[in-house]
Design a protein around this motif. Structure first.
Motif, PDB file in Angstrom:
ATOM      1  N   LEU A 190       0.827  -1.209   0.000  1.00 24.81           N
ATOM      2  CA  LEU A 190       0.000   0.000   0.000  1.00 24.81           C
ATOM      3  C   LEU A 190       0.865   1.264   0.000  1.00 24.81           C
ATOM      4  N   LEU A 191       2.011   1.213   0.644  1.00 21.11           N
ATOM      5  CA  LEU A 191       2.917   2.360   0.612  1.00 21.11           C
ATOM      6  C   LEU A 191       3.436   2.607  -0.805  1.00 21.11           C
ATOM      7  N   VAL A 192       3.707   1.531  -1.523  1.00 23.02           N
ATOM      8  CA  VAL A 192       4.149   1.679  -2.911  1.00 23.02           C
ATOM      9  C   VAL A 192       3.046   2.326  -3.750  1.00 23.02           C
ATOM     10  N   VAL A 193       1.816   1.859  -3.573  1.00 20.44           N
ATOM     11  CA  VAL A 193       0.693   2.448  -4.312  1.00 20.44           C
ATOM     12  C   VAL A 193       0.512   3.916  -3.930  1.00 20.44           C
ATOM     13  N   LEU A 194       0.697   4.226  -2.646  1.00 22.32           N
ATOM     14  CA  LEU A 194       0.566   5.615  -2.201  1.00 22.32           C
ATOM     15  C   LEU A 194       1.602   6.517  -2.859  1.00 22.32           C
ATOM     16  N   SER A 195       2.784   5.997  -3.085  1.00 23.35           N
ATOM     17  CA  SER A 195       3.819   6.814  -3.741  1.00 23.35           C
ATOM     18  C   SER A 195       3.464   7.144  -5.180  1.00 23.35           C
ATOM     19  N   TRP A 196       2.588   6.340  -5.815  1.00 22.69           N
ATOM     20  CA  TRP A 196       2.195   6.608  -7.201  1.00 22.69           C
ATOM     21  C   TRP A 196       1.182   7.754  -7.295  1.00 22.69           C
ATOM     22  N   VAL A 197       0.585   8.153  -6.189  1.00 23.39           N
ATOM     23  CA  VAL A 197      -0.385   9.248  -6.230  1.00 23.39           C
ATOM     24  C   VAL A 197       0.268  10.524  -6.752  1.00 23.39           C
ATOM     25  N   SER A 198       1.568  10.688  -6.497  1.00 24.40           N
ATOM     26  CA  SER A 198       2.248  11.906  -6.932  1.00 24.40           C
ATOM     27  C   SER A 198       2.278  12.046  -8.450  1.00 24.40           C
ATOM     28  N   PHE A 199       2.104  10.942  -9.191  1.00 18.71           N
ATOM     29  CA  PHE A 199       2.109  11.038 -10.649  1.00 18.71           C
ATOM     30  C   PHE A 199       0.888  11.805 -11.173  1.00 18.71           C
ATOM     31  N   TRP A 200      -0.172  11.873 -10.394  1.00 15.09           N
ATOM     32  CA  TRP A 200      -1.391  12.563 -10.808  1.00 15.09           C
ATOM     33  C   TRP A 200      -1.472  13.987 -10.237  1.00 15.09           C
ATOM     34  N   ILE A 201      -0.424  14.409  -9.543  1.00 18.44           N
ATOM     35  CA  ILE A 201      -0.373  15.767  -9.007  1.00 18.44           C
ATOM     36  C   ILE A 201       0.478  16.618  -9.936  1.00 18.44           C
ATOM     37  N   SER A 202       0.076  17.865 -10.148  1.00 14.28           N
ATOM     38  CA  SER A 202       0.783  18.753 -11.066  1.00 14.28           C
ATOM     39  C   SER A 202       2.226  18.947 -10.627  1.00 14.28           C
ATOM     40  N   GLN A 203       3.115  19.086 -11.618  1.00 16.39           N
ATOM     41  CA  GLN A 203       4.524  19.282 -11.305  1.00 16.39           C
ATOM     42  C   GLN A 203       4.797  20.618 -10.636  1.00 16.39           C
ATOM     43  N   SER A 204       3.891  21.552 -10.782  1.00 13.73           N
ATOM     44  CA  SER A 204       4.075  22.845 -10.112  1.00 13.73           C
ATOM     45  C   SER A 204       3.783  22.772  -8.619  1.00 13.73           C
TER      46      SER A 204
END
Length: 462
Positions: A254-268
């Motif tokens: 679940l921690l690994v999946v949680l780290s993927w959430v950042s891919f859907w957040i804007s780079q700014s």
């Protein structure tokens, strides 16, 4: 003189006390013998407990059987297990044959009057005989001279464990019984009923293990002093993985999946993405440290759970590095910045397009000026050569060549290195840094699923 007298008195008193103790012990033995039944008194007449049965007629055979009452603890740190067992031994003593058809059940304390095998547990670290309310011993004599001797023992026995596949591991532990002083010429051990000589494991319930198989074997222990009889009980323990799935594998995944959430957040959104990356890395580190608390601190093998936690940590750390790379590429690509801010400021599209057109026009004008200057220099080059060499009116004489300078190796290396770096930069050139997040949304989950398939296939089936 007084000192000599005092010492003599002390010696006399000590001799007197020792004589009194001997008399009291002798009287106690007589009283003990007087309370024995007539049958036992007849059997014990002339009996020498210091001589084994069949002293001059070959070895005495001793049959063994076990009843496993409980296995209290199994420690991976100390690599041992603690068990409570009922050990039963049978042998025949021709000196104890008596008439009748009933066996004699005696008090366990009378075992001190009989010869018993010197059996010991080989890999025992510590053992004790239960003595509540009395010593848990049983002695029974049959008319044909067969003696049954039973003990209730709790022992801690060493068990060499291979934790390479922990927690999908199977451990094979043993309980070895040997004779301490009698070699194979004096005593022979055997299991009374083969593999059925050991009972109690079928109804045993353990916290983390299940007993998959057990069997018995007989062999000889070879030492410098001779060959000694040995009986071995083998039992195979399989660890229950459900606890570790809920405690370690599911949280780390679940921690690994949680780290993927950042891919859907804007780079700014720099604080948001950095917070997710650092938090997941620190949480994963804490989980890895907690998984090692129940294992040996110093071991020479990598366990399966260490491999999985390392895989999860690598994916989490990779997600953090992915944002660092994407953000760096965004900063080095002005066009990408224009596109990024253009998406955020939709009302200023025309103004931004005008700025881009103006910059392109200025670049074209500068390029034309440079081309015109280069053409003028090329037209004036022959005239400059004639003026520099007036002694050659026809211009047929060759002009003197400039002396060649030795090549600078360091300069050549730097030029080659610069070319290589340029080619590498061109290969790694990213036209749109925002595509990095798009690719990561697919590559990270697919890679994690593929690695999990390899991991579980190897540790469960190979």
């Amino acid at each position: 003189m007084m000192a000599v007298l005092r010492s003599g008195v002390r010696v006399f008193i000590m001799l007197l006390i020792s004589r009194m103790l001997e008399n009291s012990l002798l009287s106690a033995e007589v009283k003990e013998g007087e309370i024995l039944p007539p049958t036992i008194q007849k059997l014990m007449k002339g009996y020498n407990k210091y001589l084994r049965p069949f002293f001059d007629n070959g070895p005495v055979t001793v049959g063994m059987s076990l009843d496993i009452a409980s296995i209290d603890t199994i420690s991976e740190i100390n690599m041992d297990y603690t068990a409570t067992i009922f050990l039963r031994q049978r042998w025949t003593d021709e000196r104890l044959v008596f008439e009748g058809n009933k066996s004699l059940s005696l008090d366990g304390r009378l075992v001190e009057l009989l010869w018993v095998p010197d059996t010991f547990i080989v890999d025992s670290k510590k053992s004790f005989l239960h003595d509540i309310t009395v010593e848990n011993r049983l002695i029974r004599i049959f008319p044909n001279g067969t003696v049954l001797y039973a003990l209730r023992i709790t022992t801690t026995v060493a068990c060499n464990m291979d934790l390479t596949k922990y927690p999908m591991d199977k451990q094979t532990c043993t309980l070895q019984l040997e004779s301490w002083g009698y070699n194979i010429n004096d005593v022979m051990f055997y299991w009374t009923r083969g593999n059925e000589s050991v009972s109690g494991l079928d109804t045993l319930r353990l916290a983390q293990y299940t007993v998959e198989d057990h069997y018995t074997s007989a062999s000889e222990a070879i030492y410098e002093t001779g060959h000694y009889p040995k009986l071995i009980f083998h039992f195979e323990l399989k660890r229950s993985i459900l606890y570790f799935i809920l405690e370690t594998y599911v949280p780390s995944s679940l921690l690994v999946v949680l780290s993927w959430v950042s891919f859907w957040i804007s780079q700014s959104s720099v604080p948001a993405r950095i917070c997710i990356g650092v938090t997941t890395v620190l949480t994963m580190t804490t989980l890895m440290m907690g998984a090692r608390t129940s294992l040996p601190n110093a071991n020479c093998f990598i366990k399966a759970i260490d491999v999985y936690l390392g895989i999860c940590f690598s994916f989490i750390f990779g997600a953090l590095i992915e944002y660092a790379v994407a953000h760096f590429c965004t900063l080095n690509h002005p066009d990408a910045n224009i596109v990024m801010y253009g998406h955020q400021m939709g009302g200023f599209d025309e103004e931004m397009n005008g700025m881009v057109t103006t910059i392109a026009a200025e670049n074209n004008r500068a390029k034309r000026r440079k081309e015109k200057a280069a053409a003028d220099e090329a037209a004036l080059a022959p005239t400059a050569e004639l003026e520099l060499y007036p002694s050659s009116p026809t211009g047929s004489e060759p002009k003197p060549e400039a002396p060649e300078e030795p090549p600078n190796r360091c300069l050549i290396v730097l030029v080659l290195l610069r070319k290589v770096l340029r080619r590498a930069a061109n290969c790694c050139h990213v036209e749109n840094p925002h595509l990095i997040d798009n690719y990561s949304r697919m590559t990270f989950p697919l890679s994690f699923v593929f690695v999990n398939l390899l991991y579980w296939t190897y540790y469960l089936y190979l």
